[in-house]
Design a protein around this motif. Structure first.
Motif, PDB file in Angstrom:
ATOM      1  N   ILE A   1      -0.378  -3.072  -9.399  1.00 38.88           N
ATOM      2  CA  ILE A   1      -1.284  -3.681  -8.418  1.00 38.88           C
ATOM      3  C   ILE A   1      -1.258  -5.195  -8.571  1.00 38.88           C
ATOM      4  O   ILE A   1      -1.225  -5.937  -7.582  1.00 38.88           O
TER       5      ILE A   1
ATOM      6  N   HIS B   1       2.288   1.780  -3.482  1.00 41.61           N
ATOM      7  CA  HIS B   1       1.275   2.311  -4.395  1.00 41.61           C
ATOM      8  C   HIS B   1       0.941   3.766  -4.076  1.00 41.61           C
ATOM      9  O   HIS B   1       0.734   4.574  -4.987  1.00 41.61           O
ATOM     10  N   THR B   2       0.915   4.097  -2.809  1.00 47.91           N
ATOM     11  CA  THR B   2       0.662   5.488  -2.416  1.00 47.91           C
ATOM     12  C   THR B   2       1.763   6.406  -2.946  1.00 47.91           C
ATOM     13  O   THR B   2       1.484   7.491  -3.463  1.00 47.91           O
TER      14      THR B   2
ATOM     15  N   SER C   1      -5.992   3.516  -9.952  1.00 49.34           N
ATOM     16  CA  SER C   1      -6.820   2.385  -9.517  1.00 49.34           C
ATOM     17  C   SER C   1      -7.812   1.940 -10.589  1.00 49.34           C
ATOM     18  O   SER C   1      -8.546   0.984 -10.387  1.00 49.34           O
TER      19      SER C   1
ATOM     20  N   PHE D   1       0.834  -1.205   0.000  1.00 50.96           N
ATOM     21  CA  PHE D   1       0.000   0.000   0.000  1.00 50.96           C
ATOM     22  C   PHE D   1       0.872   1.259   0.000  1.00 50.96           C
ATOM     23  O   PHE D   1       0.581   2.216  -0.724  1.00 50.96           O
TER      24      PHE D   1
END
Length: 172
Positions: free
Chosen positions: A123, A52-53, A95, A49
């Motif tokens: 992802i 990805h952030t 996303s 996470f």
């Protein structure tokens, strides 16, 4: 158009490197964490996470620079006027959520399209990494010796508790 295309290539490379390093560092240090197996899986998910952030914020900075500062493209709908607005656009694109409040116009369409493809691939990559961690640590749930077993020296590990998630490279 050339500037946005070049920026897209740089952004894809930068976000791949960010996620690669995030997953590599997680893999290298996961076995050494003094926590039960279930928390190691949580660490993997949180690390993914975080990676990805970071990727989303890299794209947000690019939108801020290219669209808001240099005027290479635009967004229709609710006005995009700040870095936070750019971060929202980035999350929506990365996303593959889809456009609602903001829709890209002009060269921004290329950048958001590349970000969506990049996000989809990254992802998926982190999902497979999470699967590897779960495959390794999930069977240790509920066993009294789970923590000791996860950190004990195993002949296949080479070094006590330091086996990375990925298999060794060919020829090693």
């Amino acid at each position: 158009m050339f500037v946005v295309l070049a920026a897209s290539i740089v952004l894809v490379i930068a976000t791949i490197i960010v996620l690669y390093e995030t997953l590599r560092l997680t893999s290298e240090h996961l076995a050494a964490l003094p926590v039960p197996p279930r928390w190691r899986i949580v660490v993997v998910v949180l690390a993914a996470f975080a990676g990805h952030t970071a990727a989303v914020w890299i794209y947000a900075a690019a939108y801020w620079l290219l669209v808001l500062q240099l005027g290479l493209g635009a967004f229709s709908g609710v006005p995009v006027t700040s870095l936070e607005d750019c971060a929202f656009v980035s999350v929506v694109a990365y996303s593959s959520l889809g456009y609602g409040d903001h829709a890209p116009v002009g060269h921004a369409r290329l950048l958001t399209g590349v970000e969506a493809l990049n996000g989809l691939l990254l992802i998926g990559w982190s999902a497979s990494f999470t699967y590897l961690a779960m495959e390794r640590y999930w069977p240790l749930h509920g066993k009294a010796h789970a923590h000791r077993a996860a950190t004990a020296r195993h002949p296949a590990d080479g070094e006590a508790g330091r086996k990375p998630l990925s298999p060794p490279a060919a020829g090693t």
